[in-house]
Scaffold this motif. Structure first.
Motif, mmCIF file in Angstrom:
data_model
loop_
_atom_site.group_PDB
_atom_site.id
_atom_site.type_symbol
_atom_site.label_atom_id
_atom_site.label_comp_id
_atom_site.label_asym_id
_atom_site.label_seq_id
_atom_site.Cartn_x
_atom_site.Cartn_y
_atom_site.Cartn_z
ATOM 1 N N CYS A 105 44.301 -30.952 -28.864
ATOM 2 C CA CYS A 105 44.958 -29.833 -29.538
ATOM 3 C C CYS A 105 44.168 -28.574 -29.192
ATOM 4 C CB CYS A 105 45.009 -30.045 -31.048
ATOM 5 S SG CYS A 105 43.394 -30.170 -31.837
ATOM 6 N N ALA A 106 44.695 -27.428 -29.538
ATOM 7 C CA ALA A 106 44.051 -26.161 -29.178
ATOM 8 C C ALA A 106 42.627 -26.079 -29.723
ATOM 9 C CB ALA A 106 44.887 -24.991 -29.668
ATOM 10 N N ALA A 107 42.408 -26.514 -30.973
ATOM 11 C CA ALA A 107 41.066 -26.435 -31.563
ATOM 12 C C ALA A 107 40.086 -27.352 -30.837
ATOM 13 C CB ALA A 107 41.126 -26.779 -33.052
ATOM 14 N N MET A 108 40.536 -28.544 -30.486
ATOM 15 C CA MET A 108 39.678 -29.485 -29.765
ATOM 16 C C MET A 108 39.350 -28.946 -28.377
ATOM 17 S SD MET A 108 40.403 -33.512 -28.916
ATOM 18 C CE MET A 108 40.941 -33.839 -30.581
ATOM 19 N N HIS A 109 40.351 -28.421 -27.715
ATOM 20 C CA HIS A 109 40.159 -27.817 -26.391
ATOM 21 C C HIS A 109 39.116 -26.700 -26.478
ATOM 22 C CE1 HIS A 109 41.059 -25.673 -22.670
ATOM 23 N NE2 HIS A 109 41.478 -24.635 -23.370
ATOM 24 N N ALA A 110 39.238 -25.837 -27.472
ATOM 25 C CA ALA A 110 38.305 -24.716 -27.630
ATOM 26 C C ALA A 110 36.881 -25.205 -27.882
ATOM 27 C CB ALA A 110 38.758 -23.809 -28.769
ATOM 28 N N ALA A 111 36.738 -26.290 -28.628
ATOM 29 C CA ALA A 111 35.412 -26.769 -29.007
ATOM 30 C C ALA A 111 34.746 -27.634 -27.946
ATOM 31 C CB ALA A 111 35.503 -27.566 -30.314
ATOM 32 N N VAL A 112 35.522 -28.387 -27.190
ATOM 33 C CA VAL A 112 34.942 -29.404 -26.298
ATOM 34 C C VAL A 112 34.939 -28.984 -24.831
ATOM 35 C CG1 VAL A 112 35.141 -31.790 -25.508
ATOM 36 C CG2 VAL A 112 35.497 -31.253 -27.922
ATOM 37 N N HIS A 113 35.990 -28.305 -24.390
ATOM 38 C CA HIS A 113 36.032 -27.873 -22.991
ATOM 39 C C HIS A 113 35.158 -26.639 -22.786
ATOM 40 C CE1 HIS A 113 40.046 -29.998 -21.834
ATOM 41 N NE2 HIS A 113 38.999 -30.717 -21.504
#
Length: 168
Positions: A2-10
């Protein structure tokens, strides 16, 4: 993902993040998003080492972004629980992508604890899995659904030309 996961992990520059946002949010397209990952993020650090090894490649992690409301909600809940949700295709190996529950092999259905009939998948007419792009170096990992649209967005708005899929 999701957008939040993408922002935090990538781990990406702001420019690369704007490109992902344009494709998955502004144009509302799904994309297998491959990028360098923060392997020290708690979601990854707490994973079993063997699972992490099978989930990452050369420090990158793939996330399917904008896969629909159900997948987005599941990914958001997974992110909030600090537990990576890892998925696999609902098919037998080398038997092709399935676009509705009726097409999934009985052996796969029988092995599942839960089957959610979500109806015909939105991009079924492509007869392909999602396009996967390494958004760090813009290499094509997999040519799939919406590749034509993603390629057009990259060319028109960001002056990035992806190689065309091989004929055949």
């Amino acid at each position: 993902g999701c957008a939040a996961m993408h922002a935090a992990v990538h781990v990406l520059s702001g420019y690369n993040r704007r490109i992902v946002r344009a494709i998955t949010q502004d144009y509302d397209l799904p994309m297998g998003t491959v990028a360098p990952a923060d392997l020290n993020h708690p979601m990854l650090r707490n994973m079993d080492a063997a699972v992490l090894e099978r989930t990452t490649l050369d420090g990158t992690l793939a996330m399917l972004l904008n896969a629909g409301p159900l997948m987005d909600k599941m990914a958001q809940l997974s992110f909030e629980a600090n537990s990576l949700l890892i998925g696999s295709s609902a098919n037998l190996s080398l038997q092709g992508t399935k676009f509705c529950v009726e097409d999934i092999e009985p052996e796969v259905i029988d092995a599942a604890d839960l089957v959610i009939d979500y109806g015909l998948m939105r991009w079924a007419n492509y007869k392909k899995s999602s396009t996967m792009i390494n958004v760090h170096n813009f290499s094509v990992v997999r040519y799939g659904s919406c590749f034509d649209l993603i390629s057009d967005i990259l060319r028109r708005h960001f002056y990035i030309t992806l190689p065309a899929p091989e004929a055949g």
